[in-house]
Design a protein around this motif. Structure first.
Motif, PDB file in Angstrom:
ATOM      1  N   ILE A  23       0.732  -1.199   0.144  1.00 27.85           N
ATOM      2  CA  ILE A  23      -0.015  -0.092   0.053  1.00 27.85           C
ATOM      3  C   ILE A  23       0.825   1.178   0.027  1.00 27.85           C
ATOM      4  N   ILE A  24       0.881   2.125  -1.088  1.00 24.55           N
ATOM      5  CA  ILE A  24       1.857   3.087  -1.442  1.00 24.55           C
ATOM      6  C   ILE A  24       1.118   4.489  -1.305  1.00 24.55           C
ATOM      7  N   PRO A  25       1.684   5.439  -0.823  1.00 27.49           N
ATOM      8  CA  PRO A  25       1.221   6.978  -0.555  1.00 27.49           C
ATOM      9  C   PRO A  25       1.532   7.802  -2.119  1.00 27.49           C
ATOM     10  N   TRP A  26       1.224   8.928  -2.121  1.00 29.33           N
ATOM     11  CA  TRP A  26       1.305   9.714  -3.490  1.00 29.33           C
ATOM     12  C   TRP A  26       2.857  10.417  -3.683  1.00 29.33           C
ATOM     13  N   ASN A  27       3.515  10.629  -2.574  1.00 30.91           N
ATOM     14  CA  ASN A  27       4.826  11.465  -2.740  1.00 30.91           C
ATOM     15  C   ASN A  27       5.997  10.962  -3.639  1.00 30.91           C
TER      16      ASN A  27
ATOM     17  N   ALA B 202      -0.373  -4.622  -5.390  1.00 32.11           N
ATOM     18  CA  ALA B 202      -0.119  -3.337  -5.015  1.00 32.11           C
ATOM     19  C   ALA B 202      -1.247  -2.495  -5.208  1.00 32.11           C
ATOM     20  N   LYS B 203      -1.288  -1.506  -4.367  1.00 29.97           N
ATOM     21  CA  LYS B 203      -2.213  -0.496  -4.288  1.00 29.97           C
ATOM     22  C   LYS B 203      -1.754   0.875  -4.252  1.00 29.97           C
ATOM     23  N   PRO B 204      -1.661   1.783  -5.260  1.00 24.39           N
ATOM     24  CA  PRO B 204      -1.092   3.236  -5.198  1.00 24.39           C
ATOM     25  C   PRO B 204      -2.265   3.915  -4.639  1.00 24.39           C
TER      26      PRO B 204
ATOM     27  N   PHE C 119       3.111  -1.065   4.251  1.00 20.78           N
ATOM     28  CA  PHE C 119       2.406   0.367   4.047  1.00 20.78           C
ATOM     29  C   PHE C 119       3.281   1.371   4.604  1.00 20.78           C
ATOM     30  N   THR C 120       3.156   2.156   3.566  1.00 18.91           N
ATOM     31  CA  THR C 120       4.020   3.664   3.710  1.00 18.91           C
ATOM     32  C   THR C 120       2.681   4.492   3.601  1.00 18.91           C
ATOM     33  N   GLY C 121       2.726   5.528   4.577  1.00 22.17           N
ATOM     34  CA  GLY C 121       1.754   6.382   4.697  1.00 22.17           C
ATOM     35  C   GLY C 121       1.775   7.252   5.874  1.00 22.17           C
ATOM     36  N   GLU C 122       0.699   7.832   6.222  1.00 23.83           N
ATOM     37  CA  GLU C 122       0.625   8.810   7.264  1.00 23.83           C
ATOM     38  C   GLU C 122       0.545   7.846   8.744  1.00 23.83           C
ATOM     39  N   THR C 123       1.068   8.407   9.770  1.00 20.05           N
ATOM     40  CA  THR C 123       0.910   7.710  10.990  1.00 20.05           C
ATOM     41  C   THR C 123      -0.459   7.373  11.494  1.00 20.05           C
ATOM     42  N   GLN C 124      -1.207   8.268  11.113  1.00 20.19           N
ATOM     43  CA  GLN C 124      -2.913   7.967  11.374  1.00 20.19           C
ATOM     44  C   GLN C 124      -3.147   6.772  10.704  1.00 20.19           C
ATOM     45  N   THR C 125      -3.101   6.679   9.589  1.00 22.47           N
ATOM     46  CA  THR C 125      -3.537   5.803   8.694  1.00 22.47           C
ATOM     47  C   THR C 125      -2.820   4.236   8.956  1.00 22.47           C
ATOM     48  N   GLY C 126      -1.439   4.412   9.443  1.00 23.57           N
ATOM     49  CA  GLY C 126      -0.514   3.353   9.822  1.00 23.57           C
ATOM     50  C   GLY C 126      -1.149   2.582  11.205  1.00 23.57           C
TER      51      GLY C 126
ATOM     52  N   LEU D 144       5.452  -0.909   8.889  1.00 25.79           N
ATOM     53  CA  LEU D 144       4.707   0.326   8.755  1.00 25.79           C
ATOM     54  C   LEU D 144       5.959   1.707   8.532  1.00 25.79           C
ATOM     55  N   GLU D 145       5.767   2.233   7.396  1.00 20.37           N
ATOM     56  CA  GLU D 145       6.702   3.453   7.238  1.00 20.37           C
ATOM     57  C   GLU D 145       5.960   4.551   7.273  1.00 20.37           C
ATOM     58  N   LEU D 146       6.010   5.210   8.427  1.00 23.83           N
ATOM     59  CA  LEU D 146       5.064   6.446   8.570  1.00 23.83           C
ATOM     60  C   LEU D 146       5.729   7.856   8.512  1.00 23.83           C
ATOM     61  N   GLY D 147       4.764   8.668   8.994  1.00 22.35           N
ATOM     62  CA  GLY D 147       5.293   9.976   9.056  1.00 22.35           C
ATOM     63  C   GLY D 147       6.604  10.500   9.692  1.00 22.35           C
TER      64      GLY D 147
ATOM     65  N   ALA E 189       8.177  15.115   1.635  1.00 17.12           N
ATOM     66  CA  ALA E 189       8.919  13.675   1.750  1.00 17.12           C
ATOM     67  C   ALA E 189       8.892  13.521   3.108  1.00 17.12           C
ATOM     68  N   CYS E 190       8.823  12.035   3.536  1.00 19.30           N
ATOM     69  CA  CYS E 190       8.912  11.802   4.809  1.00 19.30           C
ATOM     70  C   CYS E 190      10.094  12.143   5.611  1.00 19.30           C
ATOM     71  N   LEU E 191      11.341  11.922   4.675  1.00 24.48           N
ATOM     72  CA  LEU E 191      12.860  12.393   5.149  1.00 24.48           C
ATOM     73  C   LEU E 191      13.143  13.705   4.878  1.00 24.48           C
TER      74      LEU E 191
ATOM     75  N   GLU F 142       3.815  18.864  14.761  1.00 27.89           N
ATOM     76  CA  GLU F 142       3.103  17.976  13.794  1.00 27.89           C
ATOM     77  C   GLU F 142       4.109  17.927  12.534  1.00 27.89           C
ATOM     78  N   GLU F 143       3.716  16.800  11.748  1.00 31.59           N
ATOM     79  CA  GLU F 143       4.685  16.920  10.534  1.00 31.59           C
ATOM     80  C   GLU F 143       4.038  17.892   9.605  1.00 31.59           C
ATOM     81  N   THR F 144       5.205  18.730   9.083  1.00 34.22           N
ATOM     82  CA  THR F 144       4.909  19.736   8.037  1.00 34.22           C
ATOM     83  C   THR F 144       5.024  19.048   6.727  1.00 34.22           C
TER      84      THR F 144
HETATM   85  P1  NAD Z   1      -2.125   8.134   3.758  1.00 37.91           P
HETATM   86  O1  NAD Z   1      -1.975   7.267   4.957  1.00 37.91           O
HETATM   87  O2  NAD Z   1      -3.271   9.007   3.465  1.00 37.91           O
HETATM   88  O3  NAD Z   1      -2.306   7.023   2.374  1.00 37.91           O
HETATM   89  C1  NAD Z   1      -1.289   6.056   2.110  1.00 37.91           C
HETATM   90  C2  NAD Z   1      -1.782   5.109   1.420  1.00 37.91           C
HETATM   91  O4  NAD Z   1      -2.836   4.372   2.409  1.00 37.91           O
HETATM   92  C3  NAD Z   1      -2.778   5.127   0.160  1.00 37.91           C
HETATM   93  O5  NAD Z   1      -2.599   4.334  -0.857  1.00 37.91           O
HETATM   94  C4  NAD Z   1      -4.398   5.180   0.636  1.00 37.91           C
HETATM   95  O6  NAD Z   1      -5.151   4.973  -0.165  1.00 37.91           O
HETATM   96  C5  NAD Z   1      -4.068   4.303   1.776  1.00 37.91           C
HETATM   97  N1  NAD Z   1      -5.046   4.042   2.729  1.00 37.91           N
HETATM   98  C6  NAD Z   1      -5.758   5.197   3.397  1.00 37.91           C
HETATM   99  N2  NAD Z   1      -6.514   4.681   4.251  1.00 37.91           N
HETATM  100  C7  NAD Z   1      -6.439   3.346   4.415  1.00 37.91           C
HETATM  101  C8  NAD Z   1      -6.951   2.350   5.188  1.00 37.91           C
HETATM  102  N3  NAD Z   1      -7.850   2.700   6.068  1.00 37.91           N
HETATM  103  N4  NAD Z   1      -6.607   1.061   5.151  1.00 37.91           N
HETATM  104  C9  NAD Z   1      -5.910   0.644   4.057  1.00 37.91           C
HETATM  105  N5  NAD Z   1      -5.178   1.762   3.516  1.00 37.91           N
HETATM  106  C10 NAD Z   1      -5.628   2.944   3.613  1.00 37.91           C
HETATM  107  O7  NAD Z   1      -0.650   8.968   3.257  1.00 37.91           O
HETATM  108  P2  NAD Z   1      -0.204   9.805   2.112  1.00 37.91           P
HETATM  109  O8  NAD Z   1      -1.051  11.212   2.288  1.00 37.91           O
HETATM  110  O9  NAD Z   1      -0.798   9.135   0.797  1.00 37.91           O
HETATM  111  O10 NAD Z   1       1.117  10.078   2.261  1.00 37.91           O
HETATM  112  C11 NAD Z   1       1.878  10.961   2.902  1.00 37.91           C
HETATM  113  C12 NAD Z   1       2.275  10.210   4.375  1.00 37.91           C
HETATM  114  O11 NAD Z   1       3.239   9.430   4.063  1.00 37.91           O
HETATM  115  C13 NAD Z   1       3.022  11.378   5.299  1.00 37.91           C
HETATM  116  O12 NAD Z   1       2.884  11.252   6.461  1.00 37.91           O
HETATM  117  C14 NAD Z   1       4.704  10.715   5.010  1.00 37.91           C
HETATM  118  O13 NAD Z   1       5.428  10.964   5.852  1.00 37.91           O
HETATM  119  C15 NAD Z   1       4.343   9.380   4.578  1.00 37.91           C
HETATM  120  N6  NAD Z   1       5.588   8.734   4.302  1.00 37.91           N
HETATM  121  C16 NAD Z   1       6.369   8.001   5.003  1.00 37.91           C
HETATM  122  C17 NAD Z   1       7.450   7.058   4.278  1.00 37.91           C
HETATM  123  C18 NAD Z   1       8.381   6.484   5.048  1.00 37.91           C
HETATM  124  O14 NAD Z   1       9.142   5.872   4.491  1.00 37.91           O
HETATM  125  N7  NAD Z   1       8.286   6.379   6.381  1.00 37.91           N
HETATM  126  C19 NAD Z   1       7.960   7.614   2.802  1.00 37.91           C
HETATM  127  C20 NAD Z   1       6.699   8.407   2.356  1.00 37.91           C
HETATM  128  C21 NAD Z   1       5.849   8.882   2.801  1.00 37.91           C
END
Ligand code: NAD
Length: 481
Positions: free
Chosen positions: A146-150, A172-174, A224-231, A247-250, A281-283, A382-384
């Motif tokens: 599961i992949i984020p947009w950045n 894969a789910k972008p 999974f890579t994405g926001e901490t809350q989603t993680g 979990l690779e998060l914010g 960017a997360c980093l 917060e994460e900016t």
């Molecule tokens: P996001 O959490 O909104 O979404 C990430 C992915 O999760 C998307 O594909 C989304 O559709 C999916 N998703 C959303 N809700 C879900 C759920 N309930 N269950 C399963 N999947 C779900 O994150 P974003 O806004 O796309 O990305 C930005 C965040 O990602 C920032 O916080 C950034 O720091 C973090 N990030 C972390 C890393 C790392 O390696 N640590 C790398 C890049 C980005």
């Protein structure tokens, strides 16, 4: 219209639902994609499950060969993929090309590793006569990525390259706003000869497609890579099936500048580290702590660099920074900036939306630097996730380390100093997953494990260490009394 890839074939959604992909620089429609529901997600998981045994049983050299063929075909299409990435995500074309190339290199790295014998278990002498102990590595089965947009392509490769190399299959789910470059790469990998079902891509909302991937018993692991809350939601959902998760998060990476640092080098690195990818960017460098005695110089140098950055649509060859990816991301940055200014911060550069001509149609925001920001301000907590950089003065390394660690995040960090002693102390004390000395995150090293601490997540990507997160280790005893 682009299509998803399920079982090696182009796939649409049974409901006929589609998603529109718009260019964040212009608002123009780039393409449409099918919007999957639970049914298509299950089809993709079933295809990956059906393909698993044969893929896992292939000789490693054969898997390597097929992955390298996929990487080679992707390499032939780098320009096409990079343009798709810029148009859907917003980043400058030059950066998209680097990212598309990094995708290829990452696949090559793990494909080569698979055939090199580096993916190995071990033998352990046992204290029982005639008993022979082994630890063998086995793939997990179906992996959900599961992949984020950045950084859609880098973060896709971080998961699929090690997962496929060791014999797993992948769904894969972008992110719903950046599926096009991912779909194209998955098509190319399939076209180059991956057996049907080994690598699938489905597009749709996280709460539908992502959740089905997490809940489905046939998916053994979620990368999974994405926001901490989603993680946190992902981890809670994964608990019901006791699923492996990475979990690779914010992040809210601090950079510390000591009084003995090369100040020019530090300012340059910090400006790049903050404004690269429009700060999304997360980093990214998200907080700066500089020794009081050199603070004026550093602030002046970073501010000058921020003011000089060329902001333009990513397709403009002169662009150094593109638009932000979404309107809501820009609004969040604006409200974090307002909070800082309301508390008495001083604005040194930027602070506004860019206006006029092409800027009126996209989500552009000026590279922004603030100082004298009180510690209670949101920018420190917060994460900016945008081009906003707060710089604080500190009296010494102890204060810098204390403030750097005063965050719920623990992803990356930088320290600028010529003193080995100070560098060692920072490395020892910074409670994060990565520390750069006299540098920021410019290169994602395949060789070096990467992952966060605290609310930045757990598990590793990159390095041979990632293999621990895409295999299971089984103990074996042969013989014995
Ligand atoms: P996001 O959490 O909104 O979404 C990430 C992915 O999760 C998307 O594909 C989304 O559709 C999916 N998703 C959303 N809700 C879900 C759920 N309930 N269950 C399963 N999947 C779900 O994150 P974003 O806004 O796309 O990305 C930005 C965040 O990602 C920032 O916080 C950034 O720091 C973090 N990030 C972390 C890393 C790392 O390696 N640590 C790398 C890049 C980005």
């Amino acid at each position: 219209m682009s299509t998803m890839v399920i079982d090696g074939k182009a796939a649409t959604a049974k409901s006929g639902a589609t998603l529109e992909i718009h260019d964040p620089a212009t608002g123009e429609l780039v393409d449409t994609v099918p919007q999957a529901g639970v049914e298509e997600t299950r089809q993709a998981i079933a295809a990956a499950d059906a393909a698993f045994r044969a893929w896992a049983d292939l000789l490693p050299s054969k898997r390597t060969h097929l992955l390298l063929k996929g990487a080679a075909l992707a390499r032939e299409h780098l320009d096409e993929v990079a343009l798709l990435l810029t148009r859907e995500q917003g980043k400058p074309l030059r950066d998209s090309k680097i990212e598309a190339e990094r995708f290829v290199e990452n696949i090559e790295f793990y494909a080569t590793l698979a055939a090199s014998g580096a993916i190995r278990g071990h033998q352990i002498p046992l204290s029982v006569p005639g008993a022979f102990g082994l630890v063998v590595r086995r793939p997990l089965g179906v992996v959900g990525a599961i992949i984020p947009w950045n950084f859609p392509l880098t973060l896709l490769a971080n998961k699929i390259a090690p997962a496929l190399a060791v014999g797993n299959t992948v769904v894969a789910k972008p992110a719903s706003t950046t599926p096009l470059s991912t779909i194209r790469l998955v098509e190319l990998m399939n076209e180059a000869g991956l057996p049907p079902g080994v690598l699938n891509v489905v597009v749709g909302p996280g709460v539908v497609v992502g959740q089905e991937m997490i809940r489905h018993p046939k998916v053994r692991k979620i990368g999974f890579t994405g926001e901490t809350q989603t993680g946190k939601q992902v981890m809670a959902e994964a608990a019901s099936e006791l699923k492996h998760v990475t979990l690779e998060l914010g992040g809210s990476d601090p950079a510390i500048v000591c009084d003995d640092a090369d100040l020019e080098q530090a300012a340059k690195a910090i400006a790049i580290g903050r404004f690269f990818n429009a700060g999304q960017a997360c980093l990214a460098v998200k907080r700066v702590y500089v020794f009081d005695s050199v603070a004026d110089q550093v602030i002046e140098k970073v501010t000058a660099r921020a003011r000089k950055l060329k902001v333009a649509p990513g397709t403009d060859p002169s662009a150094q920074m593109g638009p932000m990816h979404t309107a809501s991301g820009r609004e969040t940055i604006e409200s974090q900036l307002k909070d800082a200014l309301d508390r008495g911060a001083r604005l040194l550069a930027g602070g506004s939306r860019l206006k006029g001509g092409p800027f009126d149609r996209g989500f552009f925001f000026e590279p922004t630097v603030v100082t004298d920001v009180p510690p209670e301000a949101r920018v420190w907590k917060e994460e900016t996730f945008g081009p906003l950089l707060p710089i604080a003065r500190v009296k010494d390394l102890d204060e810098a380390l204390e403030r750097a660690n005063d965050s719920e995040f623990g992803l990356g960090s930088s320290v600028f100093t010529r003193s080995l002693q100070r560098a060692q102390r920072a490395i020892d004390r910074l409670d994060v997953g990565y520390t750069w000395v006299n540098q920021v995150n410019l290169v994602a090293y395949d060789e070096l494990p990467f992952g966060g601490t605290k609310h930045s997540g757990f598990g590793k990507e990159h390095g041979v260490e990632v293999l621990d997160f895409y295999t299971e280790q089984k103990s074996v005893v042969m013989g014995g009394v």
